[in-house]
Design a protein around this motif. Structure first.
Motif, PDB file in Angstrom:
ATOM      1  N   UNK A 122      50.383  49.586  46.893  1.00 18.64           N
ATOM      2  CA  UNK A 122      49.783  48.977  48.112  1.00 18.64           C
ATOM      3  C   UNK A 122      49.201  47.716  48.105  1.00 18.64           C
ATOM      4  N   UNK A 123      48.910  47.370  46.990  1.00 19.25           N
ATOM      5  CA  UNK A 123      48.498  45.868  46.523  1.00 19.25           C
ATOM      6  C   UNK A 123      49.216  44.807  46.654  1.00 19.25           C
ATOM      7  N   UNK A 124      50.630  45.444  46.314  1.00 16.98           N
ATOM      8  CA  UNK A 124      51.786  44.298  46.144  1.00 16.98           C
ATOM      9  C   UNK A 124      52.375  44.341  44.833  1.00 16.98           C
ATOM     10  N   UNK A 125      51.557  45.070  43.688  1.00 16.15           N
ATOM     11  CA  UNK A 125      51.989  45.123  42.528  1.00 16.15           C
ATOM     12  C   UNK A 125      52.679  46.369  42.101  1.00 16.15           C
ATOM     13  N   UNK A 126      53.901  46.536  41.360  1.00 13.54           N
ATOM     14  CA  UNK A 126      54.398  47.630  41.094  1.00 13.54           C
ATOM     15  C   UNK A 126      53.584  48.657  40.394  1.00 13.54           C
ATOM     16  N   UNK A 127      52.705  48.244  39.752  1.00 14.86           N
ATOM     17  CA  UNK A 127      51.821  49.170  38.939  1.00 14.86           C
ATOM     18  C   UNK A 127      50.464  48.744  38.776  1.00 14.86           C
ATOM     19  N   UNK A 128      49.572  49.808  38.563  1.00 13.05           N
ATOM     20  CA  UNK A 128      48.227  49.362  38.264  1.00 13.05           C
ATOM     21  C   UNK A 128      47.904  48.373  37.144  1.00 13.05           C
ATOM     22  N   UNK A 129      49.200  48.532  36.135  1.00 10.93           N
ATOM     23  CA  UNK A 129      48.853  47.837  34.918  1.00 10.93           C
ATOM     24  C   UNK A 129      49.045  46.155  35.329  1.00 10.93           C
ATOM     25  N   UNK A 130      50.087  46.167  36.195  1.00 14.40           N
ATOM     26  CA  UNK A 130      50.544  44.748  36.795  1.00 14.40           C
ATOM     27  C   UNK A 130      49.547  44.324  37.447  1.00 14.40           C
ATOM     28  N   UNK A 131      49.001  44.903  38.101  1.00 13.40           N
ATOM     29  CA  UNK A 131      47.733  44.272  38.964  1.00 13.40           C
ATOM     30  C   UNK A 131      46.550  44.218  38.066  1.00 13.40           C
ATOM     31  N   UNK A 132      46.425  44.788  36.936  1.00 10.86           N
ATOM     32  CA  UNK A 132      45.298  44.443  36.069  1.00 10.86           C
ATOM     33  C   UNK A 132      45.497  43.183  35.374  1.00 10.86           C
ATOM     34  N   UNK A 133      46.637  42.993  35.032  1.00 12.04           N
ATOM     35  CA  UNK A 133      47.273  41.674  34.411  1.00 12.04           C
ATOM     36  C   UNK A 133      47.095  40.712  35.299  1.00 12.04           C
ATOM     37  N   UNK A 134      47.353  40.764  36.487  1.00 14.65           N
ATOM     38  CA  UNK A 134      47.062  39.598  37.701  1.00 14.65           C
ATOM     39  C   UNK A 134      45.778  39.330  38.066  1.00 14.65           C
ATOM     40  N   UNK A 135      44.855  40.263  37.668  1.00 13.60           N
ATOM     41  CA  UNK A 135      43.365  40.073  37.588  1.00 13.60           C
ATOM     42  C   UNK A 135      42.858  39.168  36.580  1.00 13.60           C
ATOM     43  N   UNK A 136      43.598  39.411  35.474  1.00 20.71           N
ATOM     44  CA  UNK A 136      43.104  38.740  34.200  1.00 20.71           C
ATOM     45  C   UNK A 136      43.751  37.319  34.264  1.00 20.71           C
ATOM     46  N   UNK A 137      44.665  37.091  35.075  1.00 18.91           N
ATOM     47  CA  UNK A 137      45.334  35.642  35.310  1.00 18.91           C
ATOM     48  C   UNK A 137      44.975  34.939  36.380  1.00 18.91           C
ATOM     49  N   UNK A 138      43.824  35.572  37.095  1.00 21.03           N
ATOM     50  CA  UNK A 138      43.122  35.101  38.417  1.00 21.03           C
ATOM     51  C   UNK A 138      44.025  35.030  39.429  1.00 21.03           C
ATOM     52  N   UNK A 139      45.222  35.687  39.466  1.00 24.89           N
ATOM     53  CA  UNK A 139      46.138  35.549  40.572  1.00 24.89           C
ATOM     54  C   UNK A 139      45.734  36.817  41.538  1.00 24.89           C
ATOM     55  N   UNK A 140      44.693  37.783  41.070  1.00 29.34           N
ATOM     56  CA  UNK A 140      44.657  38.980  42.155  1.00 29.34           C
ATOM     57  C   UNK A 140      42.977  39.270  42.000  1.00 29.34           C
ATOM     58  N   UNK A 141      42.648  40.078  42.993  1.00 30.05           N
ATOM     59  CA  UNK A 141      41.185  40.542  43.073  1.00 30.05           C
ATOM     60  C   UNK A 141      41.333  42.008  42.704  1.00 30.05           C
ATOM     61  N   UNK A 142      40.206  42.533  42.142  1.00 32.94           N
ATOM     62  CA  UNK A 142      39.922  43.813  41.947  1.00 32.94           C
ATOM     63  C   UNK A 142      40.089  44.739  43.404  1.00 32.94           C
ATOM     64  N   UNK A 143      39.280  43.976  44.443  1.00 28.15           N
ATOM     65  CA  UNK A 143      39.149  44.704  45.837  1.00 28.15           C
ATOM     66  C   UNK A 143      40.657  44.861  46.591  1.00 28.15           C
ATOM     67  N   UNK A 144      41.845  44.247  46.013  1.00 25.54           N
ATOM     68  CA  UNK A 144      43.014  44.304  46.454  1.00 25.54           C
ATOM     69  C   UNK A 144      43.614  45.882  46.220  1.00 25.54           C
ATOM     70  N   UNK A 145      42.911  46.510  45.243  1.00 25.07           N
ATOM     71  CA  UNK A 145      43.234  47.914  45.086  1.00 25.07           C
ATOM     72  C   UNK A 145      42.565  48.800  46.169  1.00 25.07           C
ATOM     73  N   UNK A 146      43.222  49.490  46.969  1.00 23.82           N
ATOM     74  CA  UNK A 146      42.699  50.208  48.021  1.00 23.82           C
ATOM     75  C   UNK A 146      41.875  51.535  47.541  1.00 23.82           C
ATOM     76  N   UNK A 147      42.313  52.019  46.428  1.00 22.86           N
ATOM     77  CA  UNK A 147      41.546  53.315  45.842  1.00 22.86           C
ATOM     78  C   UNK A 147      40.394  52.609  45.127  1.00 22.86           C
ATOM     79  N   UNK A 148      40.409  51.550  44.595  1.00 30.12           N
ATOM     80  CA  UNK A 148      39.366  51.090  43.982  1.00 30.12           C
ATOM     81  C   UNK A 148      38.182  50.535  45.116  1.00 30.12           C
TER      82      UNK A 148
END
Length: 542
Positions: free
Chosen positions: A362-388
């Protein structure tokens, strides 16, 4: 790197659709607004097409066209030119009137490139990938460098044609017209100005010239032999005399990615014609969208037949000596992130065990892990995770309800399923009373009057339904003190009214007594006055 894809921040509205559709995730988010990461973008234009708010666009260079007006310059028109414009020959007249010394088909460059392709392929039992589409080799260089040995190492038809025109007609500035945004980057070292059809259409509209009133003009020779079919699916193959047995047409970046990821399993001897756009260049990001692919294809084939009837010089690539070689090199970013750091971000997003990693996309990343990496790299925000976000909002909501000083009852089918702490305290050991209260609420009693141990309580009721028939919520606001104050005030008002009434009655009695006394006095005075008057009258007769 020059910025080519722009975001209109005011229109960007937290939808993440661009990221979900971006095949390489070259988009970052900051405070809910999205931005393209230029050195990671392959310029496919997908984010522009899918944005529902029209918040994404590309850099327009229409104003730069004025710099060429009235001066000799060369124009290369891509084969899809005849699919975009309703009266393409009149547009050629417009360009010539504007100052173009030459308006020639890019298909000439396509013929030259196909000739080099054939020479490169012949005698090799090797799988190769065409490189006419700049998005294809950008994707390979930035994300799949392992396929670089498969890329045919020649310039695109646009750049080959620019070199040819400068050599054939003179070293004049070259303007390229096409349906592709990626050509703006691909042509940086060979073409002086890259304009999309959209940009040229906009310029002509602003110029106020009625194109329909112009005469028709033909493209400048020499003419292509077969390159006009390049923008259609399988077009490159038809110029190579390829066989369907060893030829593969792959369109769409996601499909190209699958080929890249599995290239080693394809075996040898395949020619892979790769295009980032479904249907080929006639479906490019900057070509008109009000007509479909089939209509565009028909237009291409129709104009091919018309142009074949022109008597004129045909290009002979074998007689042309150009250096079209180009090298492809890896531009892939190698990023190493410690596993513990990834796990830390996952925990912060509530993914403290693998079962909570839903990988919903839902956030646009194929996995939660990819999303976490994007957060670390400053490309994404935690709030982009709908379940979070839901968990975060729910925890806040739960905290509010838990601390709510009034009673919260959630019930379904007349039975309680939740009581907040305030409700638990009030109904402690009074389950039967709770059932009675729910019945009273359902009957619409408001306010509620409750008597417990000779104590009287009053509650104002606010009720609403939970979604999907999951029950009902009743908020019981304690108004007992207010009710008691209201009763005391009403009692005081009543007592005051009674006292005033009693006082008025006394005043009336007093008034009556005074009136009675006044009446007797007046009667007596009147009697004396009558006697006095009689005496006066008798004296007057004497």
């Amino acid at each position: 790197m020059k910025k080519l894809i722009l975001t209109q921040e005011i229109s960007c509205q937290y939808c993440y659709k661009c990221l979900r559709n971006c095949p390489v995730k070259s988009i970052m988010f900051n405070k809910g607004k999205s931005y393209v990461i230029d050195d990671e973008c392959v310029l496919c234009g997908v984010c522009i097409e899918v944005c529902p708010q029209k918040a994404r666009t590309y850099v327009k260079s229409t104003h730069l066209l004025e710099n060429f007006k009235g001066k000799p310059f060369l124009v290369s028109i891509a084969p899809s030119f005849f699919a975009h414009f309703d009266e393409p020959f009149k547009v050629i007249t417009f360009l010539k009137n504007f100052g173009a010394a030459v308006v020639q088909e890019t298909a000439v460059g396509a013929d030259i490139v196909s000739y080099y392709y054939k020479k490169f392929i012949q005698g090799k039992n090797k799988t190769v990938i065409t490189t006419a589409c700049p998005v294809v080799f950008e994707l390979a260089e930035k994300y799949y460098p392992d396929v670089i040995p498969y890329l045919i190492p020649f310039l695109s038809p646009m750049n080959a044609h620019a070199l040819f025109m400068k050599k054939y007609f003179g070293d004049f500035p070259v303007i390229y017209l096409g349906p592709c945004i990626a050509k703006k980057r691909d042509g940086e070292n060979y073409v002086d100005l890259v304009l999309t059809y959209e940009e040229l259409s906009l310029y002509m509209e602003r110029s106020g010239i009625n194109i329909t009133e112009l005469e028709e003009s033909l493209p400048t020779p020499p003419y292509p032999e077969r390159g006009r079919i390049y923008p259609v699916s399988g077009g490159i193959n038809s110029t190579l005399d390829g066989s369907w047995e060893n030829y593969l047409v792959v369109e769409g970046i996601e499909n190209i990615i699958k080929v890249f990821e599995n290239i080693s399993s394809y075996g040898e001897g395949f020619v892979i014609e790769a295009s980032s756009c479904f249907g080929g260049c006639i479906n490019g990001p900057a070509i008109r969208k009000d007509i479909g692919i089939l209509e565009k294809r028909k237009r291409i084939l129709s104009y091919m037949e018309k142009l074949k009837e022109i008597n004129g010089e045909i290009i002979k690539p074998e007689l042309i000596n150009l250096d079209l070689k180009r090298n492809f090199s890896s531009q892939k970013k190698i990023i190493e992130i410690p596993e513990e750091r990834i796990r830390k971000v996952l925990r912060e997003m509530g993914k403290d065990n693998p079962k909570k990693e839903l990988n919903c996309g839902a956030c646009g990343y194929p996995s939660c892990r990819d999303k976490a990496i994007a957060v670390i790299l400053g490309k994404a925000e935690k709030e982009m995770c709908i379940t979070y976000l839901i968990d975060k909002v729910s925890s806040v909501s739960s905290a509010i309800i838990e601390e709510f000083p009034n009673i919260v009852i959630i019930y379904k089918d007349g039975k309680p399923i939740y009581l907040n702490p305030a409700g638990e305290d009030f109904f402690l050991n009074k389950e039967a009373l709770l059932g009675f209260i729910i019945d009273e609420i359902e009957e619409g009693k408001n306010p509620l009057e409750i008597y417990i141990d000779n104590e009287e309580y009053y509650f104002f009721v606010k009720k609403f339904n939970l979604p999907d028939d999951n029950g009902k919520v009743a908020l019981l606001l304690d108004i007992t003190n207010e009710k008691k104050r209201e009763d005391e005030l009403n009692k005081l008002k009543k007592e005051s009214a009674e006292r005033i009434e009693e006082l008025i009655n006394r005043q009336m009695l007093l008034a009556q007594e005074i009136a009675s006394l006044l009446g007797e006095s007046i009667a007596e005075t009147k009697s004396h006055f009558a006697q006095f008057r009689k005496v006066l009258e008798e004296d007057a007769h004497l």
